[in-house]
Structure formats: C-alpha cells, structure tokens
Design an enzyme around this catalytic site. Structure first.
Site, short mmCIF file in Angstrom:
data_model
loop_
_atom_site.label_atom_id
_atom_site.label_comp_id
_atom_site.label_asym_id
_atom_site.label_seq_id
_atom_site.Cartn_x
_atom_site.Cartn_y
_atom_site.Cartn_z
N SER A 1 3.04 -6.07 7.27
CA SER A 1 1.63 -6.06 7.66
C SER A 1 0.76 -6.86 6.70
CB SER A 1 1.11 -4.62 7.73
OG SER A 1 1.79 -3.89 8.71
N LYS B 1 0.84 -1.21 0.00
CA LYS B 1 0.00 0.00 0.00
C LYS B 1 0.87 1.25 0.00
CE LYS B 1 1.07 1.40 4.29
NZ LYS B 1 1.78 2.67 4.58
N ALA C 1 3.86 -1.37 3.94
CA ALA C 1 3.09 -2.42 4.64
C ALA C 1 3.49 -3.83 4.23
CB ALA C 1 1.57 -2.23 4.45
N ASP D 1 -1.38 -1.05 10.48
CA ASP D 1 -1.73 -1.27 9.07
C ASP D 1 -2.38 -2.63 8.81
OD1 ASP D 1 -0.65 1.18 8.45
OD2 ASP D 1 1.22 0.40 7.65
#
Length: 280
Positions: free
Chosen positions: A100, A8, A97, A133
């Site tokens: 994440s 992202k 991210a 995130d």
C-alpha cells in the site's frame, strides 16, 4: 524522482460493520514506523515497467504499484509511461502496508512528475480503489481511519516510541482474513477513544495496555506461533504486544532501548525478519 515509502502498524483495529457490497467498515488507529521502501519513478515514452530488488515481488499488473500508475494514467489522461523501481525493506504480506505504501508513493510521485496538482482528495479516490490502507499511506503519520479507509482524521503525532517487530516466515492474505471474520462473534472491541486520549498524553504504558486488533480473532487461531511471539515479547519486558493489520507481524512497545535490544537479539535468532525501530 525518489521517495521513502514508510510502513505502518495498527495500534487499534476494529471492524464495526459491513456494507451491502461486502466491504467491511473499519475504525483503525494507524501509526507510521521508521521502516521504508525506496520508490523511484521515471517518465518513459509509454507503458508501465517495474523493477524490484526482491525476486518474489511481482513486477507486472499484479503489483499494486503498477495498478496505482495505471489508475493515475487513466484518471488524468497521461500520454507518457513510467518506470517504477522499488527497493523493498518492508516485509511482504506482513500487515505493515508494504504494498500500500509503495502504491501511495507512486501516486504522490506521478502527481509531482506530471505536474497534475491533484488534491489529496482526488488522489485518495484513486487510492481507495487499490486498498483500504492506501489513502492513509498518502499522508502517513498518526491517524484515525474509518469507513472503508477513506475517512482519515490526523491525530497528534505519537512519534519516537521504540518497538520491536517480528514477522514469521509465512505471509497472510488480507482478503482471506476478512472473509473468515465473523463480526457477530467479536465480543470485545477496542476502546479507540480512550486509546487516542492516552496517545495525546504520550502515555505509552496505557496505550500499550489497551491496544487491540479484532483480526487477531482469525489470524491467531490459524497460526498459534503468533501467540508464542506475543508471550515472549511480554516476558521480555514489552509494555504490550499486538498483531498489526491482518498479520502475521507482531510488534511490541518498549520504554527502554536496552530492553528492546535484548528482545530483538532473542527474536532475531528465531525469526530472520525481526526489526527494531521507532514510530515516526
């Protein structure tokens, strides 16, 4: 079972307060991009094992994907173990991210593999303990994320816009950036409502001109090269350039693939981790 775990960017990132427990209150526009890790999860008799194609990625309990598996096993009293394989393409410690999204992929895959049928809210409760995130990464796409990352409002998709990403050779610690941030010294906050309205109209130029990330106040002061990358992108016809997350990756939006390609070619000579991609 295997899925793509997408990275992202932050089209806007604001810090609007701090809780008594030290967590920062955020308001962020998150946007999925077409760079992804491949995450495979298989059931084994017991334990958690991780393999990865990059030798600098930890494959023990330090890995956030390991923590995600551990959290899921504990929450649903799973009696078996898992083997996790991560084919990394997203740069590490980059503000994209990468960790994440791997953790979110593990939660989604384990939910399917073990037929737990946990709701998104239940998975989000595990995800939030792993990082701000991770709840967003369970869904991906275009979203407004608030609170400490748990309040997610899906937005109209802002897909198919061209961007160039440049990640310098160093990483950045998210924790250190937030620790160094002085909220009372943030004098200009992003106008997130306006940016969302531009995104809804698919107005890339206005989005690019109004993007803002308050964490630049910390990371850009420590790493002057990021200002140079931003300036170079703008000189090479980016509509706007911004640092993603806590950095150090900088992205620029382009309205034309040829312009983006020229910027990519120039940046790639200086920075090996340079990518040309699109929003999804």
């Amino acid at each position: 079972m295997k899925i793509k775990a997408y990275g992202k960017i932050n089209i806007a990132l604001d810090v609007v307060g701090k809780r008594e427990d030290g967590y920062h209150l955020l308001k962020m526009i998150m946007q999925g991009i077409d760079i992804y890790d491949l995450v495979t999860v298989d059931i084994i008799d017991k334990g958690i094992s991780i393999s990865c194609n990059k030798n600098y990625v930890p494959i023990d309990s330090r890995n956030i994907a390991y923590k995600a598996a551990e959290g899921f096993i504990k929450a649903y009293d799973i009696k078996k173990g898992v083997n996790i394989d991560i084919k990394k393409n997203i740069p590490v410690s980059a503000g994209l991210a990468g960790g994440s999204t791997d953790a979110a992929a593990v939660l989604n895959l384990m939910n399917d593999l073990f037929k737990v049928k946990a709701s998104q809210k239940e998975l989000s409760n595990i995800a939030l303990k792993l990082g701000a995130d991770v709840p967003y990464c369970l869904k991906g796409g275009t979203a407004l994320c608030e609170g400490i990352g748990e309040e997610i409002t899906m937005l109209k998709p802002f897909k198919n816009h061209i961007l160039v990403l440049v990640k310098p050779s160093f990483g950045v610690s998210t924790k250190e950036v937030y620790t160094s941030l002085k909220i009372d010294k943030i004098y200009k906050h992003p106008d997130i409502d306006s940016i969302i309205s531009f995104m809804e109209k698919d107005d890339l130029k206005s989005v690019s001109e109004n993007m803002k990330n308050v964490l630049e106040n910390v990371t850009l002061k420590k790493h002057k090269v990021l200002n140079e990358i931003k300036s170079s992108m703008l000189k090479m016809n980016a509509l706007g350039a911004l640092m993603s997350g806590s950095g150090p990756t900088v992205f620029g939006f382009f309205d034309d693939m040829l312009k983006a390609q020229l910027c990519y070619d120039y940046m790639k000579k200086k920075y090996s981790e340079t990518f040309i991609t699109r929003t999804i």
